[in-house]
Enzyme design. Structure first.
Site, mmCIF file in Angstrom:
data_model
loop_
_atom_site.group_PDB
_atom_site.id
_atom_site.type_symbol
_atom_site.label_atom_id
_atom_site.label_comp_id
_atom_site.label_asym_id
_atom_site.label_seq_id
_atom_site.Cartn_x
_atom_site.Cartn_y
_atom_site.Cartn_z
ATOM 1 N N ASP A 145 102.354 -21.478 54.207
ATOM 2 C CA ASP A 145 102.247 -22.931 54.153
ATOM 3 C C ASP A 145 102.895 -23.517 55.399
ATOM 4 O O ASP A 145 103.997 -23.103 55.781
ATOM 5 C CB ASP A 145 102.988 -23.429 52.900
ATOM 6 C CG ASP A 145 102.130 -24.390 52.099
ATOM 7 O OD1 ASP A 145 100.999 -24.665 52.531
ATOM 8 O OD2 ASP A 145 102.600 -24.865 51.058
ATOM 9 N N GLU B 112 100.319 -17.467 51.696
ATOM 10 C CA GLU B 112 101.330 -17.749 50.671
ATOM 11 C C GLU B 112 100.792 -17.614 49.250
ATOM 12 O O GLU B 112 101.554 -17.572 48.302
ATOM 13 C CB GLU B 112 101.897 -19.161 50.879
ATOM 14 C CG GLU B 112 103.217 -19.376 50.162
ATOM 15 C CD GLU B 112 103.857 -20.707 50.505
ATOM 16 O OE1 GLU B 112 104.138 -21.469 49.571
ATOM 17 O OE2 GLU B 112 104.085 -20.981 51.691
ATOM 18 N N TYR C 290 97.182 -31.280 54.314
ATOM 19 C CA TYR C 290 98.479 -30.769 53.844
ATOM 20 C C TYR C 290 99.322 -31.904 53.256
ATOM 21 O O TYR C 290 99.544 -32.931 53.909
ATOM 22 C CB TYR C 290 99.216 -30.114 55.017
ATOM 23 C CG TYR C 290 100.521 -29.475 54.631
ATOM 24 C CD1 TYR C 290 100.555 -28.329 53.849
ATOM 25 C CD2 TYR C 290 101.733 -30.024 55.045
ATOM 26 C CE1 TYR C 290 101.759 -27.740 53.491
ATOM 27 C CE2 TYR C 290 102.945 -29.441 54.691
ATOM 28 C CZ TYR C 290 102.947 -28.302 53.910
ATOM 29 O OH TYR C 290 104.145 -27.732 53.554
#
Length: 704
Positions: free
Chosen positions: A103, A7, A305
């Protein structure tokens, strides 16, 4: 050849390094049987109204509602995007397999799927699904690639969300603008932004309508302890005076003394919302800035994350916890007591049923060196919360004393910390102590039946209005669809019905600021007159009810789980838009007149970033010692030094070379290794000179 699509360029570089694609080409890396390319955020978007029909280019009531026969996507009009897309398109049409390295969340899935759809990809697709960007996590992820089909529901939910926002946003914004606005004013309506604004407006109206009233309370001091009468507040000074006279005629008598031992449970690990809440409370960071800082930390491989809405870890992480704690060397003084024993498998931390795609935000164990102050603060919040989760509970003693004067009942309560437990992790956190709702107060031992003289008095106060929202309390209200919830367990249950997603709430709040519907005064958020007028104009509860919008959010989550059809969701939204259009077209209401400021174009994200939170002044006491990197700095009588000075030995005098250092100069010296230029430094044997103070390798101060 296998093509990996990340990404961001920085993530692509990390992946390429790990899998051996080390040859840099134009728009991708190549090597070891892989080509690694990248997007940079959203490359594609849903088509605009005029892309379907020419007449939809113009804002006219008679063209509403706009319901495309089917929704299409298009590339964003940007030269950089167009060029990079051509690279991706060429690579995916020549490869044997595509690995989606976007992601690992709903938005990331949508971004990559749209790009692959636009590039007419026919090759089989695998999915890299990882929770951190460490080398170990990337290697493990490539050893366990998932079939892309496993994430079809996630894509369906992301697509349904985008279509829902288009249907409601495009139609309702044009509808209300053409019906109620004057001149070039645009009245922006959104599926999440409007109910969020409605909550702020409702609170604003409660504040505006509030009339402060005086009240009087009876208090008395007995054995150096203040007691408060537990009767209703008195509404007149005359009644209070009579009450005081009555108290003076009678002795104070103890009727009950109760001391109970209890526990204060450990704070939960952070999800994104709770981290944004804490950062707003402690540092006044906006939700948007906190998201930016934690995302940077994730890309620097320091945390897992961040765009998550769970405060739990999966049970298979339990064996890895000790290793992460051992690697957190700057915090070794705090981790040592936990590591001395096996890590407990606490149900408040580990629960597979509470974890979906990702777990709570925790450190990866990698060393956090050279961070900007804001990122360092966010990292410290995450690190300490992670450590605190494994400490013993805090043991407390609560004391409640009841008494009476004649027939008037009184009460006093106190709290004593017996064993600090997890609060040891925050022992140096002065701000946290100030914010504590209940200060530690030790009461003497009282015996029921004892009595004696006392000193009564009257306390006069004023009733206070409801508190205005801060970003912290607004985020909580969005998470619980407007319900006031303090209990952690109940909050977890309401998350499915919250409005917006953790990753989008910050952007929604920023959008309301940009539209001039809300404004900030200090830390408080207030609705502007424009915002109030807009909500007053909207009669449809569907548009402004947080609870109803929360139900739409719940359906999107069910689509994600494969328990609700995305087509049904779209049909319901279309029907809602049709009904809303009929209702508003026939409505009568005053027009809204405001300064004609159109909202910024979404295609220009650079402008959106211009508004930043004011930079917080640096306090040296928030910094760790640069020498041992374990203990906070402390202010002494004549110098700043390590709070563990006897062992570490680091200190810097307040005055160096004849100049008294400011807090900023000292902080720069510690964090950057040098100060800015200082005029008139006094050098023994050389007189005065201008220069910078530098922290040398032996941690003494020199001049350059």
């Amino acid at each position: 050849m296998k093509v990996c699509i990340a990404e961001k360029p920085s993530v692509a570089r990390d992946i390429a390094e790990v899998i051996g694609a080390k040859e840099r080409k134009d728009g991708y890396y190549e090597g070891n049987g892989f080509q690694v390319t990248w997007t940079f955020g959203h490359f594609c978007t849903l088509k605009e109204p005029h892309d379907y029909y020419e007449q939809w280019k113009f804002w006219r009531l008679e063209d509403l509602p706009m319901i495309p026969p089917s929704f299409g996507i298009k590339l964003i009009e940007n030269n950089g995007v167009q060029k990079q897309f051509q690279v991706i398109e060429k690579l995916v049409q020549q490869c044997e397999e595509v690995i989606n390295c976007g992601d690992a969340g709903q938005e990331g899935e949508l971004i990559q799927r749209w790009v692959l759809l636009k590039a007419k990809c026919t090759a089989p697709i695998k999915r890299l699904w990882i929770s951190s960007l460490t080398t170990e996590a990337i290697k493990e992820g490539f050893q366990n690639l998932k079939p892309a089909e496993q994430y079809n529901n996630l894509y369906a939910a992301g697509s349904a969300r985008a279509i829902g926002d288009w249907l409601l946003g495009m139609n309702a914004t044009r509808l209300f603008t053409k019906k109620f606005a004057t001149g070039k004013v645009v009245l922006s309506i959104g599926r999440v932004q409007t109910p969020t604004l409605a909550m702020i407006v409702q609170r604003q109206k409660e504040i505006n309508a509030f009339v402060s009233e005086d009240y009087w309370e009876l208090k008395t001091i007995y054995r150096e302890t203040e007691f408060t009468a537990t009767i209703d507040r008195l509404k007149s000074q005359e009644k209070a005076a009579k009450g005081l006279a009555y108290l003076k005629e009678h002795p104070f008598e103890i009727t009950s003394f109760e001391k109970k031992d209890g526990k204060e449970g450990n704070p939960r690990l952070f999800d994104l919302t709770s981290l944004q809440v804490e950062a707003n409370k402690k540092f006044a960071f906006t939700a948007d800035d906190t998201l930016k800082y934690i995302q940077n930390l994730y890309e620097k491989k320091l945390v897992t994350y961040p765009r998550v809405d769970t405060t739990y870890l999966s049970e298979d992480l339990h064996p890895k916890i000790a290793g992460i704690l051992q690697d957190m060397t700057p915090y070794s003084a705090l981790t040592a007591p936990i590591l001395a024993q096996p890590i407990p498998k606490l149900k408040t931390v580990f629960d597979d049923k509470k974890v979906t795609d990702h777990h709570a935000i925790i450190p990866t164990g990698m060393h956090p060196g050279g961070l900007p102050l804001e990122e360092k603060r966010i990292y410290d919040l995450v690190a300490r919360r992670f450590i605190a989760a494994f400490y013993p509970e805090c043991k407390i003693s609560n004391t409640t004393v009841l008494g009476k004067v004649g027939q008037v009942p009184f009460k006093a309560s106190g709290k004593q910390i017996l064993e600090p437990g997890w609060k040891e992790v925050y022992a140096n956190d002065v701000k946290e102590k100030k914010e504590g709702e209940e200060e530690e107060k030790i009461l003497p031992i009282f015996e029921p039946g004892e009595s004696g003289p006392h000193t009564p008095r009257i306390h006069q106060g004023k009733t206070t209005p409801p508190k205005a929202f801060t970003e912290a309390t607004l985020l909580r209200a969005m998470e619980t669809a407007g319900k006031q919830v303090d209990d952690e367990e109940m909050r977890e249950l309401l998350k499915d019905n919250g409005i917006g997603r953790p990753s989008t709430r910050a952007n929604i709040i920023e959008t309301l600021f940009k539209r001039k519907y809300i404004e900030k005064r200090k830390k408080n958020i207030y609705a502007t007159q424009t915002g109030i007028d807009l909500i007053d104009t909207i009669q449809s509860e569907l548009l402004k009810s947080a609870e109803l919008t929360g139900q739409w959010e719940r359906k999107l989550r069910l689509i994600e789980k494969g328990e609700y059809a995305s087509e049904t969701f779209k049909e319901e939204l279309i029907q809602m838009v049709v009904d809303l259009t009929k209702e508003v077209k026939t409505a009568q209401y005053k027009t809204i007149t405001i300064a004609p400021e159109a909202p910024p174009e979404p295609e220009k994200p650079v402008k959106e970033k211009a508004k930043r939170a004011p930079k917080q002044p640096v306090s040296p006491e928030e910094l760790n010692c640069p020498k041992c990197k374990q203990h906070p700095l402390k202010k002494g009588n004549s110098a700043w030094g390590c709070s563990n000075f006897n062992q570490c030995g680091f200190k810097v005098p307040f005055e160096v070379a004849g100049k008294k250092l400011s807090d900023k100069q000292f902080s720069d010296l510690v964090t950057k290794g040098k100060t800015g230029k200082i005029k008139g430094l006094q050098i023994p044997g050389a007189g005065e000179k201008d220069g910078k103070l530098v922290l040398q390798a032996d941690f003494n101060v020199g001049i350059e």
